[in-house]
Design a protein around this motif. Sequence first.
Motif, mmCIF file in Angstrom:
data_model
loop_
_atom_site.group_PDB
_atom_site.id
_atom_site.type_symbol
_atom_site.label_atom_id
_atom_site.label_comp_id
_atom_site.label_asym_id
_atom_site.label_seq_id
_atom_site.Cartn_x
_atom_site.Cartn_y
_atom_site.Cartn_z
ATOM 1 N N GLN A 116 0.855 -1.188 0.000
ATOM 2 C CA GLN A 116 0.000 0.000 0.000
ATOM 3 C C GLN A 116 0.889 1.234 0.000
ATOM 4 N N THR A 169 1.227 5.423 0.296
ATOM 5 C CA THR A 169 0.619 6.673 0.745
ATOM 6 C C THR A 169 1.529 7.827 0.331
ATOM 7 N N MET A 218 -3.529 14.094 0.447
ATOM 8 C CA MET A 218 -3.006 12.782 0.831
ATOM 9 C C MET A 218 -3.673 11.742 -0.061
ATOM 10 N N THR A 244 -3.840 7.576 -0.998
ATOM 11 C CA THR A 244 -3.521 6.202 -0.620
ATOM 12 C C THR A 244 -3.940 5.283 -1.759
#
Length: 266
Positions: A200, A202, A213, A215
């Motif tokens: 993952q 970010t 932000m 993700t």
Amino acid sequence: MTRSVVNRSLARVGLLCALLAVVPAAAEQELPIYPGTLHTRIGNDLVIGGEYYRLAYFTTPDSMAKVAEYFARKWREDGYPTVVEGDMKDEAVVSALYTREGLQRGVVLRQHLGKTLGFTVLRDLWVRPPKKPAQGLVKLEGTLYSQDLATRDDPGGSQNRTSLVQGGLTEVQQRMTAELARQGFEPVRHVASKLGGDTQVTMEHARKGEQVMTTLTPVDEGVTAVVQMWVGSDRIDAVPNDEAVRASRQAHEQEQKQKAAREGGK
């Protein structure tokens, strides 16, 4: 993931979002409550799909059929038009129209870890929020699904976008980074972590008193989930407590006005 599978999944997501509505103008109105459970609010007044929502969730060991029957019986006894949908095993939806007040109350039920997970919803059928385009949020080509959400809290207002995008994690990350750079956002932080065996990513980007932000998470072969949050601050918690940030934002707004004036003069 085939197109039909995506469509079925998104239909369920869309049903949930369509019911998650709430009324800032009628703050005295309460969310539906299931007896004997603790209800946890999710955010404050939300804007989902261009409508006002208020939302909470609860869990109970009671069966989905029992919970659905409680709300259906209560609202029908109160004299409100009520609809019950779902198989009562994996999912169920109960909703009622409060026609005189211009409200819709609903509960969306799912099975989770052997318990019934419920989302209780209050929706305003009359009031609509102002239409404002999302700032700094990216919608890439090949997007299979996209849902925007905005909070109205001040200070700390934020805008969010959740998308399913065709493409692997690395490809979507590169395209996202390029589009943010094109909009004038510069990278601030980049973190890669493991989630259930998958990577993952970010990313944080900033631009003159704004921050985004992003993700990215692989959800299937060739499909990546993209969750973005924009805040009008240099801090991701959206607390604009830095005078330099406010000055930077004012300078940016002035620059945009001057640019518009020049273009208008031409």
